[in-house]
Design a protein around this motif. Structure first.
Motif, mmCIF file in Angstrom:
data_model
loop_
_atom_site.group_PDB
_atom_site.id
_atom_site.type_symbol
_atom_site.label_atom_id
_atom_site.label_comp_id
_atom_site.label_asym_id
_atom_site.label_seq_id
_atom_site.Cartn_x
_atom_site.Cartn_y
_atom_site.Cartn_z
ATOM 1 N N VAL A 1 0.837 -1.201 0.000
ATOM 2 C CA VAL A 1 0.000 0.000 0.000
ATOM 3 C C VAL A 1 0.874 1.254 0.000
ATOM 4 N N ASP A 2 1.931 1.250 0.807
ATOM 5 C CA ASP A 2 2.829 2.411 0.846
ATOM 6 C C ASP A 2 3.457 2.666 -0.522
ATOM 7 N N VAL A 3 3.870 1.595 -1.209
ATOM 8 C CA VAL A 3 4.468 1.743 -2.534
ATOM 9 C C VAL A 3 3.464 2.305 -3.537
ATOM 10 N N LEU A 4 2.235 1.796 -3.483
ATOM 11 C CA LEU A 4 1.188 2.299 -4.387
ATOM 12 C C LEU A 4 0.933 3.789 -4.157
ATOM 13 N N LEU A 5 0.846 4.180 -2.900
ATOM 14 C CA LEU A 5 0.527 5.571 -2.574
ATOM 15 C C LEU A 5 1.665 6.516 -2.946
ATOM 16 N N THR A 6 2.896 6.030 -2.920
ATOM 17 C CA THR A 6 4.022 6.896 -3.261
ATOM 18 C C THR A 6 4.358 6.848 -4.763
ATOM 19 N N THR A 7 3.869 5.835 -5.458
ATOM 20 C CA THR A 7 4.132 5.717 -6.898
ATOM 21 C C THR A 7 3.217 6.613 -7.704
ATOM 22 N N TYR A 8 1.969 6.807 -7.206
ATOM 23 C CA TYR A 8 0.990 7.567 -8.005
ATOM 24 C C TYR A 8 0.518 8.797 -7.243
#
Length: 294
Positions: A287-294
């Motif tokens: 979730v952290d990666v998704l939120l920081t990727t987009y």
């Protein structure tokens, strides 16, 4: 029966070293504390495990039978603790994500690459399913993380927005509307129209928004897959609309896209999780990666 891990470790240390003095150093206990641990273990099991004289220390028959089991119990515990440490440290584990196809085939691979670079030992399963099924899979606990459109106010789900996805026009090469920087809905609807079949959420949203403007789609072709729409448009069978997150896919299929307005139709895309269930460490990392990727 009340047997502690400390008692098991004390017993195994004594048997390994055949010395109370050396066992004390292994388990970091004083000799009186070690003796009490062994005594309490024997009382808990119902009889002596060790035979002690002033010169010798040996196992009773019951002690001989119990010793390998005590070793296995401690080994299993240590292995479980190591595994949990690895999971919480994201050195090991697995996570499953459900994503609507338009996101899974366009934006998700970049997020997976970022996640893999950060957590190379976490295995991931991707479920490429329609938007409605993403919500159901998260709600039922079949996956911890989903990416789809905003499901609206729900008591059991959390939604974290990634971006606002605006619908765009999809046109074949050399189409007359390509001369326009921004395409109007009224002009687009004059051509043969290709669109997803109901009950697709995308189709329902478009129909609802156009109805508010007094417009109606009369499709010449209906299909289930966005990729099919892109290929049909590129072949010159008509025009269409898709979420802007499909821009790259449409271009690869040979179609050309333009912004679309009058009306502007958009919808939030984001991460869906269950409200009352804690995420695993791997899912939190995703979730952290998704939120920081987009």
């Amino acid at each position: 029966m009340n047997i502690s891990i400390k008692q098991l470790r004390a017993f195994v240390a004594v048997v390994k070293t055949r010395s109370f003095t050396e066992a004390c150093a292994l388990v970091h206990l004083s000799q009186p504390a070690l003796s009490v641990a062994i005594k309490n273990l024997e009382e808990g099991l119902g009889g002596p495990l060790l035979s002690r004289t002033t010169r010798t220390l040996s196992l009773t028959p019951e002690g001989e039978a119990f010793y390998p089991r005590a070793q296995r119990l401690l080994a299993d515990l240590d292995e479980a603790c190591d595994e949990m440490h690895s999971r919480f440290s994201l050195f090991r584990g697995k996570v499953a994500i459900a994503s609507m196809p338009s996101f899974a085939s366009n934006q998700l691979p970049t997020a997976i690459r970022n996640f893999r670079d950060k957590y190379p030992h976490i295995n991931m399963t991707v479920h490429d399913v329609i938007a409605e099924d993403v919500v159901d899979m998260v709600r039922d606990g079949r996956v911890e993380v989903g990416v789809s459109f905003d499901p609206g106010d729900t008591e059991d789900l959390l939604f974290h927005s990634l971006f606002d996805d605006r619908f765009i026009a999809v046109l074949p090469q050399q189409h007359a509307l390509l001369s326009q920087t921004i395409v109007q809905w009224e002009a687009l609807l004059q051509d043969d129209f290709i669109i997803l079949q109901r009950p697709s959420n995308i189709r329902l949203l478009v129909d609802r928004m156009l109805e508010k403007q007094g417009m109606t789609i009369v499709p010449q072709f209906e299909t289930h897959q966005l990729a099919t729409i892109g290929r049909m448009v590129a072949t010159g069978l008509g025009v269409s609309v898709v979420p802007s997150l499909c821009l790259g896919q449409m271009t690869e299929l040979g179609a050309v896209c333009r912004p679309l307005e009058a009306p502007v139709i958009s919808r939030q895309v984001g991460v869906i999780t269950r409200r009352r269930y804690p995420l695993s460490a791997a899912a939190k990392g995703l979730v952290d990666v998704l939120l920081t990727t987009y």
